[in-house]
Write an enzyme that holds these catalytic residues in place. Structure first.
Site, PDB file in Angstrom:
ATOM      1  N   HIS A  56       0.818  -1.204   0.000  1.00 15.30           N
ATOM      2  CA  HIS A  56       0.000   0.000   0.000  1.00 15.30           C
ATOM      3  C   HIS A  56       0.858   1.263   0.000  1.00 15.30           C
ATOM      4  CE1 HIS A  56      -3.895   1.989   0.575  1.00 15.30           C
ATOM      5  NE2 HIS A  56      -3.295   2.802   1.421  1.00 15.30           N
ATOM      6  N   LYS A  98      -6.717  14.036  -6.807  1.00 13.54           N
ATOM      7  CA  LYS A  98      -6.179  12.690  -6.633  1.00 13.54           C
ATOM      8  C   LYS A  98      -7.326  11.733  -6.318  1.00 13.54           C
ATOM      9  CE  LYS A  98      -2.648  10.010  -4.172  1.00 13.54           C
ATOM     10  NZ  LYS A  98      -1.731   9.980  -3.013  1.00 13.54           N
ATOM     11  N   HIS A 102     -10.187   2.834  -0.570  1.00 17.04           N
ATOM     12  CA  HIS A 102     -10.407   2.396   0.816  1.00 17.04           C
ATOM     13  C   HIS A 102     -11.218   1.109   0.761  1.00 17.04           C
ATOM     14  CE1 HIS A 102     -10.079   4.294   5.037  1.00 17.04           C
ATOM     15  NE2 HIS A 102      -8.883   4.208   4.485  1.00 17.04           N
ATOM     16  N   ASN A 103     -10.699   0.157   0.003  1.00 20.00           N
ATOM     17  CA  ASN A 103     -11.446  -1.055  -0.307  1.00 20.00           C
ATOM     18  C   ASN A 103     -11.577  -2.009   0.876  1.00 20.00           C
ATOM     19  OD1 ASN A 103     -11.433  -0.008  -2.898  1.00 20.00           O
ATOM     20  ND2 ASN A 103      -9.695  -1.240  -3.560  1.00 20.00           N
ATOM     21  N   HIS A 104     -10.443  -2.436   1.420  1.00 19.28           N
ATOM     22  CA  HIS A 104     -10.490  -3.397   2.522  1.00 19.28           C
ATOM     23  C   HIS A 104     -11.254  -2.856   3.731  1.00 19.28           C
ATOM     24  CE1 HIS A 104      -7.793  -5.646   0.071  1.00 19.28           C
ATOM     25  NE2 HIS A 104      -7.382  -6.469   1.019  1.00 19.28           N
ATOM     26  N   ARG A 123      -7.834  15.365   2.603  1.00 17.96           N
ATOM     27  CA  ARG A 123      -6.579  15.856   3.191  1.00 17.96           C
ATOM     28  C   ARG A 123      -5.451  15.870   2.165  1.00 17.96           C
ATOM     29  NH1 ARG A 123      -8.652  12.851   7.260  1.00 17.96           N
ATOM     30  NH2 ARG A 123      -7.232  11.090   6.996  1.00 17.96           N
ATOM     31  N   ASP A 124      -5.445  14.890   1.252  1.00 15.54           N
ATOM     32  CA  ASP A 124      -4.423  14.893   0.207  1.00 15.54           C
ATOM     33  C   ASP A 124      -4.484  16.163  -0.627  1.00 15.54           C
ATOM     34  OD1 ASP A 124      -3.041  12.518   0.626  1.00 15.54           O
ATOM     35  OD2 ASP A 124      -4.488  11.325  -0.484  1.00 15.54           O
ATOM     36  N   SER A 325      -5.345   7.064  13.074  1.00 15.35           N
ATOM     37  CA  SER A 325      -6.400   7.978  13.506  1.00 15.35           C
ATOM     38  C   SER A 325      -6.531   9.102  12.488  1.00 15.35           C
ATOM     39  CB  SER A 325      -6.072   8.559  14.881  1.00 15.35           C
ATOM     40  OG  SER A 325      -6.101   7.543  15.863  1.00 15.35           O
ATOM     41  N   GLN A 326      -7.745   9.564  12.293  1.00 15.52           N
ATOM     42  CA  GLN A 326      -8.039  10.501  11.212  1.00 15.52           C
ATOM     43  C   GLN A 326      -7.874  11.967  11.623  1.00 15.52           C
ATOM     44  OE1 GLN A 326      -9.334   9.202   7.803  1.00 15.52           O
ATOM     45  NE2 GLN A 326      -7.849   7.943   8.897  1.00 15.52           N
ATOM     46  N   SER A 547      -4.191  -0.418  -5.601  1.00 19.75           N
ATOM     47  CA  SER A 547      -4.787  -1.268  -4.570  1.00 19.75           C
ATOM     48  C   SER A 547      -4.715  -2.713  -5.046  1.00 19.75           C
ATOM     49  CB  SER A 547      -6.241  -0.865  -4.308  1.00 19.75           C
ATOM     50  OG  SER A 547      -6.853  -1.760  -3.390  1.00 19.75           O
TER      51      SER A 547
END
Length: 739
Positions: A56, A98, A102-104, A123-124, A325-326, A547
């Protein structure tokens, strides 16, 4: 032994190859690690290596192939290698965008997985100084009859809407498809687009030694630990126990973080900035260190983890560094700017602390409770990470399908209703009505409702950005090279169909296990096809995400390289959408109609073909794509068309039906068109509603009345609209659950 000693002892003990294997580091990588380090790592160091060397974060299976992508043209300001790509949109302004997966996490915990996917991609974009103006998503779910599909769909859509709506950024475009190949691994790809002034763009690179490292945003908790590692591994049935590795998002904190960061960026305080995404504090600090220095030669970082704001007690250095953590950012401030920065973040009630300093050592040094818990060189974590040349096998070519072999075909009108009602063609209104598409007040058109691409005004101007997202996994499965070309060409075509000049793409390459040579073959050939299309169309890749390991018990997803394009509309008075046809308008085809049904929606839904029986996908003539797009953009600029739609899934008949429903007018389609011509999915084709037949156009129908008429057989617009609109609401309300 003191309490501190007993706390630190497990962190400092040398680790073994067996422990490395538990962290996803294989025997070869273990030898590489200890050779670079000159000793066995401790637990903190091993954890850091494991996330930075994960698929990843390191792209270790795809990096050498991604280098095939063209990444520059006259409008590219920043290509791959930063948080997001940057393009010149004139007047000293830039668009920054971009896409990421966030698949898994979304399969394990659909609401939070999808919500934090939105938060992360925002955030990116704003970490580079851009105010986010649009969100896009590309979603893939399993067969509608699968027991998990309905709840996964509901959770993901709620998560996307919940986060985007609350943070106040419109969700303007997207795509949603169903296929049994996604039963064990759904796909949630999120894109964000932002606007910035070209002289106020911020980068992760450029930090120099001797400056404070500034942590801002939410406190660090134990959520998301080893999320990057989880995203780099296959699933097995019952993997829901991995739920603790899914992050928890707070869009209201993210909104405050956006405003605080943009306010600080208006000062002269920031030297470098990076969001804490996958691998959290580890990746953000390592990436800034690796790209630091006046010439990008790299610098060192020293941090005191006791100073990191924490919301849980007793967190170890291992947990702090690997937490995802976000709503957190990491900055390197210029000398003397700490008080300025702290005052701004205090105003927004966000944590903001100096947690370390940049150094000239080239090393990552971490301290906790007065002890050094990590002391490792930065370079092996980043550019010197493993870079595999995986063995691959080219997929076998499929033969075209022979429609004559299927006997008597049902009437075209019945086929049309069947296609417009099938899961992949049916209206997704139930989904996009949960998204706020008009917050901020600059959404001109959203692709979900009216157009091939969304159109968003550049605030206080007469110009706009067009945005689209595209991929046909059935084409890629049938021929990854042609399918890769088509994904890029479709994005290019969708932008052109609204009158935009295509500029660049971001991509999200979703595949199975790259250690399988067959899967790696799809990856390699899809990238080859995409790269060729980007080159011929002058449509480079400026950012993206890979991914891999989207498998459950060895069953890989369909190969799904999503392409999201951005184009510029110089005058918003000169655009086109699906709607706008007037009674008496001619339905005109631009393009070469051949009737290619291989890998088509018609072959799947009306002929019942699956797998290799679907045959070869339509070939993509890139020069024709380029020529026809110029024709379309010129016609729109000259205001010679009332509506435009590109031809894709379902062919000419379905495209005409969508234009008819959007305009509220029926259409009579040329009786001379056979089944293959009506439903074939040839490329480089557009339909126009216009009062005249332009040069190079072919008359294929006339608008008027209240029905779609094909070869004398009619279906009313009302009946077609009901079939198109009702499938998804009925499915989600568990009506006709066997659909």
């Amino acid at each position: 032994m003191t309490e501190t000693s007993s706390f630190l002892a497990p962190l400092l003990s040398p680790q073994t190859e067996a422990s490395a294997a538990e962290h996803g580091i294989n025997a070869e990588e273990w030898q590489r690690l200890i050779t670079r380090l000159g000793r066995d790592p401790n637990l903190v160091e091993l954890g850091i290596y494991s996330v930075m060397w994960s698929e990843h974060c390191s792209y270790k299976s795809s990096r050498r192939h991604l280098s095939k992508f063209p990444t520059k043209n006259d409008r590219i300001i920043q290509g791959p290698g930063e948080n997001a790509g940057v393009i010149d949109i004139g007047d000293g302004q830039a668009a920054i965008f971009k896409m990421e997966s966030h698949n898994h996490p979304s399969y394990i915990e659909p609401y939070q997985g999808a919500a934090t996917g939105v938060g992360g991609i925002l955030r990116d974009v704003f970490t580079m100084g851009a105010r986010p103006i649009a969100l896009v998503n590309a979603l893939r779910f399993g067969d509608p009859s699968h027991p998990k599909t309905r709840s996964l769909l509901a959770g993901v859509v709620a998560g996307i809407g919940g986060y985007g709506n609350c943070v106040g950024v419109p969700t303007v475009a997207g795509e949603t498809e169903f296929d049994a190949g996604y039963n064990g691994n759904i796909l949630v790809n999120a894109m964000a687009v932002g606007l910035a002034d070209q002289d106020k763009i911020f980068y992760a690179r450029g930090a120099t030694p001797g400056n404070p490292i500034f942590y801002v945003g939410s406190k660090t908790g134990r959520d998301g630990i080893h999320g990057a590692t989880m995203a780099s591994a296959e699933f097995s049935e019952g993997d829901e126990e991995k739920r603790p590795t899914v992050q928890v998002g707070d869009p209201f904190t993210e909104k405050l973080l956006i405003e605080a960061c943009l306010e600080l960026m208006a000062t002269d305080a920031i030297q470098a900035i990076q969001d804490m995404g996958a691998a959290g504090l580890t990746s953000s600090s390592v990436e800034m260190a690796d790209s630091g220095g006046e010439n990008g030669e790299g610098i060192g970082v020293e941090m005191d983890l006791d100073k990191v704001p924490q919301r849980e007690t007793g967190m170890t250095a291992y947990e702090i560094m690997l937490s995802e953590s976000q709503e957190r950012m990491l900055m390197v401030l210029k000398p003397g700017k700490v008080d300025v920065a702290k005052a701004i973040f205090d105003k927004y009630d966000l944590d903001a602390e100096v947690i370390g300093m940049t150094t000239d050592s080239g090393r990552l040094v971490l301290k906790q409770h007065g002890a050094t818990v990590c002391d490792i060189p930065v370079a092996p974590l980043a550019d010197d990470a493993p870079n595999y040349d995986r063995p691959w096998v080219a997929p076998e070519k499929r033969a075209p399908i022979d429609i004559a072999a299927h006997g008597t075909l049902e009437a075209a009108s019945r086929s049309l209703v069947k296609l417009m009602n099938c899961p992949n063609m049916a209206s997704k209104r139930w989904i996009w009505e949960q998204y706020d598409r008009h917050v901020m007040g600059d959404t001109i058109d959203s692709s979900q409702s009216q157009g091939d691409a969304a159109i968003v005004r550049v605030h206080n101007t007469q110009k706009g950005l067009a945005i689209s997202s595209d991929c046909n996994p059935h084409y890629v499965a049938a021929d990854p090279y042609e399918g890769g070309k088509q994904a890029v060409a479709e994005a290019y075509r969708n932008l052109s169909a609204v009158g935009a000049a295509p500029i660049a793409i971001t991509d999200n390459l979703n595949f199975g296990n790259p250690e399988n040579p067959e899967t790696m073959g799809y990856i390699v050939r899809a990238i080859d096809g995409m790269a060729e299309a980007c080159r011929v169309l002058d449509f480079p890749v400026v950012s993206g995400n890979v991914s891999l390991y989207n498998e459950t018990d060895g069953r890989a997803i369909p190969p799904t390289p999503v392409c999201a394009g951005v184009g510029l509309i110089s005058d918003l008075d000169k655009t086109a959408t699906l709607a706008g046809a007037k009674a008496g308008d001619k339905l005109v085809l631009i393009g070469n109609l051949k009737g290619h049904l291989g890998a088509s929606l018609y072959a799947r839904e009306c002929l019942g073909l699956k797998g290799e029986a679907l045959g070869a996908p339509p070939p993509v003539d890139l020069e024709e794509e380029r020529r026809n797009s110029v024709v379309i953009r010129d016609l729109i600029a000259q205001r010679r068309v009332n509506a435009v739609h590109d031809i894709s899934d379902g062919g000419l008949a379905c495209a005409a039906a969508e234009m008819a429903m959007a305009s509220g007018l029926g259409v009579e389609i040329d009786a001379g068109l056979g089944t293959a011509e009506l439903f074939g999915e040839d490329q480089a084709m557009y339909l126009l509603a216009t009062s005249e037949v332009p040069e190079n156009g072919r008359l294929v129908g006339v608008f008027g009345g209240d029905a779609i008429t094909i070869d004398g057989d009619a279906v009313t617009l009302a009946a077609l609209r009901a079939a198109h609109e009702d499938w998804l609401p009925n499915y989600m309300n568990q009506i006709n659950c066997d659909a």
